[in-house]
Write a protein that holds these residues in place. Structure first.
Motif, PDB file in Angstrom:
ATOM      1  N   UNK A 140       0.763  -1.207  -0.012  1.00  0.00           N
ATOM      2  CA  UNK A 140       0.099  -0.147   0.020  1.00  0.00           C
ATOM      3  C   UNK A 140       1.018   1.215  -0.091  1.00  0.00           C
ATOM      4  N   UNK A 141       0.556   2.153  -0.575  1.00  0.00           N
ATOM      5  CA  UNK A 141       1.326   3.408  -0.886  1.00  0.00           C
ATOM      6  C   UNK A 141       0.738   4.726  -0.386  1.00  0.00           C
ATOM      7  N   UNK A 142      -0.590   5.080  -0.407  1.00  0.00           N
ATOM      8  CA  UNK A 142      -1.201   6.025   0.251  1.00  0.00           C
ATOM      9  C   UNK A 142      -1.284   5.808   1.690  1.00  0.00           C
ATOM     10  N   UNK A 143      -1.270   6.925   2.564  1.00  0.00           N
ATOM     11  CA  UNK A 143      -1.157   6.804   4.034  1.00  0.00           C
ATOM     12  C   UNK A 143       0.260   6.344   4.553  1.00  0.00           C
ATOM     13  N   UNK A 144       1.122   6.434   3.839  1.00  0.00           N
ATOM     14  CA  UNK A 144       2.678   6.075   4.495  1.00  0.00           C
ATOM     15  C   UNK A 144       3.414   7.330   4.897  1.00  0.00           C
ATOM     16  N   UNK A 145       4.632   7.138   4.737  1.00  0.00           N
ATOM     17  CA  UNK A 145       5.556   8.168   5.379  1.00  0.00           C
ATOM     18  C   UNK A 145       6.651   8.639   4.223  1.00  0.00           C
ATOM     19  N   UNK A 146       6.284   9.726   3.664  1.00  0.00           N
ATOM     20  CA  UNK A 146       7.178  10.283   2.423  1.00  0.00           C
ATOM     21  C   UNK A 146       8.239  11.325   3.068  1.00  0.00           C
ATOM     22  N   UNK A 147       9.472  11.541   2.410  1.00  0.00           N
ATOM     23  CA  UNK A 147      10.407  12.270   2.832  1.00  0.00           C
ATOM     24  C   UNK A 147      10.980  13.130   1.688  1.00  0.00           C
ATOM     25  N   UNK A 148      11.085  14.222   1.703  1.00  0.00           N
ATOM     26  CA  UNK A 148      11.415  15.237   0.765  1.00  0.00           C
ATOM     27  C   UNK A 148      12.827  15.612   0.921  1.00  0.00           C
ATOM     28  N   UNK A 149      13.718  15.520  -0.049  1.00  0.00           N
ATOM     29  CA  UNK A 149      15.128  15.498   0.261  1.00  0.00           C
ATOM     30  C   UNK A 149      15.520  16.814  -0.599  1.00  0.00           C
ATOM     31  N   UNK A 150      15.371  18.022   0.056  1.00  0.00           N
ATOM     32  CA  UNK A 150      15.554  19.388  -0.768  1.00  0.00           C
ATOM     33  C   UNK A 150      14.388  19.883  -1.017  1.00  0.00           C
ATOM     34  N   UNK A 151      13.674  20.906   0.138  1.00  0.00           N
ATOM     35  CA  UNK A 151      12.362  21.432  -0.190  1.00  0.00           C
ATOM     36  C   UNK A 151      12.346  22.797  -0.774  1.00  0.00           C
ATOM     37  N   UNK A 152      12.872  22.850  -2.141  1.00  0.00           N
ATOM     38  CA  UNK A 152      12.874  23.663  -3.199  1.00  0.00           C
ATOM     39  C   UNK A 152      11.426  23.790  -3.791  1.00  0.00           C
ATOM     40  N   UNK A 153      11.207  24.542  -4.923  1.00  0.00           N
ATOM     41  CA  UNK A 153       9.958  24.806  -5.457  1.00  0.00           C
ATOM     42  C   UNK A 153       9.469  23.384  -5.950  1.00  0.00           C
ATOM     43  N   UNK A 154      10.409  22.646  -6.512  1.00  0.00           N
ATOM     44  CA  UNK A 154       9.918  21.192  -6.969  1.00  0.00           C
ATOM     45  C   UNK A 154       9.557  20.192  -5.873  1.00  0.00           C
ATOM     46  N   UNK A 155      10.482  20.227  -4.703  1.00  0.00           N
ATOM     47  CA  UNK A 155      10.305  19.473  -3.903  1.00  0.00           C
ATOM     48  C   UNK A 155       8.705  19.935  -2.906  1.00  0.00           C
ATOM     49  N   UNK A 156       8.363  20.971  -3.113  1.00  0.00           N
ATOM     50  CA  UNK A 156       7.243  21.602  -2.656  1.00  0.00           C
ATOM     51  C   UNK A 156       6.143  21.079  -3.392  1.00  0.00           C
ATOM     52  N   UNK A 157       6.263  21.120  -4.691  1.00  0.00           N
ATOM     53  CA  UNK A 157       5.217  20.565  -5.540  1.00  0.00           C
ATOM     54  C   UNK A 157       4.947  19.179  -5.467  1.00  0.00           C
ATOM     55  N   UNK A 158       6.062  18.384  -5.302  1.00  0.00           N
ATOM     56  CA  UNK A 158       6.026  16.857  -5.075  1.00  0.00           C
ATOM     57  C   UNK A 158       5.302  16.579  -3.791  1.00  0.00           C
ATOM     58  N   UNK A 159       5.476  17.326  -2.720  1.00  0.00           N
ATOM     59  CA  UNK A 159       4.932  17.195  -1.261  1.00  0.00           C
ATOM     60  C   UNK A 159       3.413  17.596  -1.429  1.00  0.00           C
ATOM     61  N   UNK A 160       3.272  18.728  -2.062  1.00  0.00           N
ATOM     62  CA  UNK A 160       1.891  18.871  -2.231  1.00  0.00           C
ATOM     63  C   UNK A 160       0.934  18.048  -2.863  1.00  0.00           C
ATOM     64  N   UNK A 161       1.435  17.203  -3.731  1.00  0.00           N
ATOM     65  CA  UNK A 161       0.782  16.250  -4.465  1.00  0.00           C
ATOM     66  C   UNK A 161       0.692  14.909  -3.502  1.00  0.00           C
ATOM     67  N   UNK A 162       1.801  14.619  -2.704  1.00  0.00           N
ATOM     68  CA  UNK A 162       1.709  13.632  -1.698  1.00  0.00           C
ATOM     69  C   UNK A 162       0.845  13.662  -0.778  1.00  0.00           C
ATOM     70  N   UNK A 163       0.746  14.997  -0.244  1.00  0.00           N
ATOM     71  CA  UNK A 163      -0.333  15.112   0.957  1.00  0.00           C
ATOM     72  C   UNK A 163      -1.788  14.817   0.482  1.00  0.00           C
ATOM     73  N   UNK A 164      -2.049  14.805  -0.797  1.00  0.00           N
ATOM     74  CA  UNK A 164      -3.340  14.410  -1.300  1.00  0.00           C
ATOM     75  C   UNK A 164      -3.577  12.791  -1.187  1.00  0.00           C
ATOM     76  N   UNK A 165      -2.301  12.256  -1.037  1.00  0.00           N
ATOM     77  CA  UNK A 165      -2.420  10.755  -1.115  1.00  0.00           C
ATOM     78  C   UNK A 165      -2.303  10.313   0.402  1.00  0.00           C
ATOM     79  N   UNK A 166      -2.653  11.407   1.366  1.00  0.00           N
ATOM     80  CA  UNK A 166      -2.605  11.025   2.747  1.00  0.00           C
ATOM     81  C   UNK A 166      -1.335  10.711   3.197  1.00  0.00           C
TER      82      UNK A 166
END
Lengths: 312, 312
Positions: A140-166
């Motif tokens: 299962x992928x959703x509802x897991x733990x994700x780490x962003x290495x480098x929270x620039x503009x692209x990192x933020x855009x990845x994180x915003x998407x992942x947040x919608x996957x809970x």
């Protein structure tokens, strides 16, 4: 005589646009520079640069009137900014316009790796589904733990998407950022310990070489997956390959490689990796927007206006 | 004598759990029913059902004491609910616990199709990237228009994820829902006209057969992509194949097929489709949660408690 030199493997539309807009002289790569007439070189004030070949002091010194290197792409690690600074040359890049595409591909590689979609697709296309039944269960992928290495503009855009996957979002950056309650880790190893899925969105260049070190990879652990959409150089690729081969981590989704487009052949036999040919920004719409922003920077320089996206 | 009959292709862990919990008698499929001793059949009050074979009046009448069919899966189109109603038999399913996985796979197929990741991966693994250069540019996905056909719980989970990709969300359902400003279309053809990407999340069964009709598919148009994670039956599959072959639509991502696991061989030669073997809920964690919810419904029935997730 033109003031603009375009260097790189432009497609025909972008090449034509550079010639139309600036009567640009076009070279396929920087190695052709020395063969240009000295008169032509002396007249150049702006370079529209594309590609991963180094553009540094030696190239700049062949263009004594150079004022701008306008890079096509957000990553400008091919360009020696210190050498440019020393010569009073400005550098621009093409940030932001590609964030969405790159973040899309990062999430796509995460999903495709975790749900083993390449193997599952082969299972359908070969007829094995009908003959041999379902594929093995995945994780299962959703509802897991994700780490962003480098929270620039692209990192933020990845994180915003992942947040919608809970996903529970953690990140590492040089400093803590304004986020919706995500967990900051000052130490990259601590980030790796805290998460199962690590998304690498670092800036390339010497300062981040092998930043995702053998220790970071080891800390991720046997359930860990690394997704990299930044530069091959930011990961210790030999340590990554060892970990993927031994099961020290579970898998990877990689759009970038050391020495690309050559890819270490050890990757090619792995079933626990998704391998993409550096297509993060590779959509028609985004590449057109990048080319336009590059030309807008050149045009600004030529008419003495403020550069749109300077990096130095 | 046991009151519980488990029917379906359970894995060994789920089968053992059913036997442990209820001393269940287990059949691989409903065809074995008639061969059970009449005494055993007469004692059965609960069936734990799994699979896509029909379970209707004929099967129910072999189990005269039957009070519950507890389905494994959210889609219970294999079970004749009208026949169950007529006999005072309750039906349960396993909603919600699989929403995340199914929504993940829907988004994954959308991304994988749009960014042509299967072809791109083959380009890397074959060595073509190094030999022949980059893959063709693809289309931008984020910031586009998406339509949800069927805004139930899974449709909503898909839409919530797509919203993080900055998509403009439209939907069709029997009635307008409480959404964050998404656009409702009472007519499925109007939904198809309004969007590029259509995500099908309808309930299966006779009422929705070919609901995604030739007209809906035509209205989607040449930039259109259909993603289906519900049931093969809800799309006019011949019309879909015609549209995919002719370019009347751009592509599809399909986890479900008419007559699966047999897949119409016309799909297998298409390059503009992502084909997955009905693995929407196919993760270890989710399948375990589905099996647990099924057993919880059986246990509730056996002790006379309220069913957790009744559908009738």
């Amino acid at each position: 005589m033109t003031q603009t030199l375009a260097i790189g493997p432009y497609n025909s539309a972008d090449r034509a646009a550079l010639v139309d807009a600036f009567d640009a002289t076009v070279l396929d790569g920087p190695t052709g520079l020395a063969d240009l007439d000295a008169d032509v070189r002396a007249g150049i004030t702006a370079v529209a640069y594309m590609g991963h070949h180094a553009f540094g002091a030696a190239q700049m010194d062949l263009l004594p009137g150079l004022k701008l290197v306008a890079n096509y792409g957000v990553g400008y690690d091919a360009i020696d900014v210190a050498a440019a600074d020393a010569r009073g040359i400005k550098v621009t890049n093409t940030p932001d316009v590609l964030n969405d595409d790159v973040a899309d591909l990062a999430v796509a590689m995460w999903l495709m790796q975790g749900r083993q979609m390449r193997a599952a697709e082969a299972h359908v296309r070969s007829g094995d589904w009908a003959k041999n039944g379902p594929v093995p269960l995945n994780r299962k992928l959703s509802d897991g733990t994700a780490g962003i290495m480098g929270m620039g503009r692209i990192g933020r855009d990845i994180a915003d998407r992942l947040a919608a996957f809970k996903m529970d979002i953690h990140y590492h950056a040089r400093s803590e950022k304004d986020t919706p309650g995500w967990t900051y880790h000052a130490d990259p190893v601590e980030l790796a310990k805290a998460v199962d899925f690590m998304f690498v969105a670092l800036v390339g260049g010497p300062a981040t070489e092998k930043y995702v070190s053998a220790d970071v990879i080891a800390a991720l652990g046997p359930k860990g997956v690394i997704v990299n959409i930044s530069r091959g150089s930011v990961i210790d690729e030999e340590a990554l390959l060892d970990a993927l081969e031994s099961g020290a981590i579970a898998g990877a989704g990689l759009d970038v490689f050391v020495g690309e487009p050559q890819v270490n052949p050890r990757f090619l036999t792995l079933e626990n990796v998704v391998l993409q040919p550096h297509q993060g920004s590779g959509t028609v719409q985004t590449r057109a927007a990048m080319a336009q922003l590059q030309r807008d920077n050149v045009a600004a320089q030529l008419k003495g206006a403020a550069l749109l996206t300077p990096v130095n």
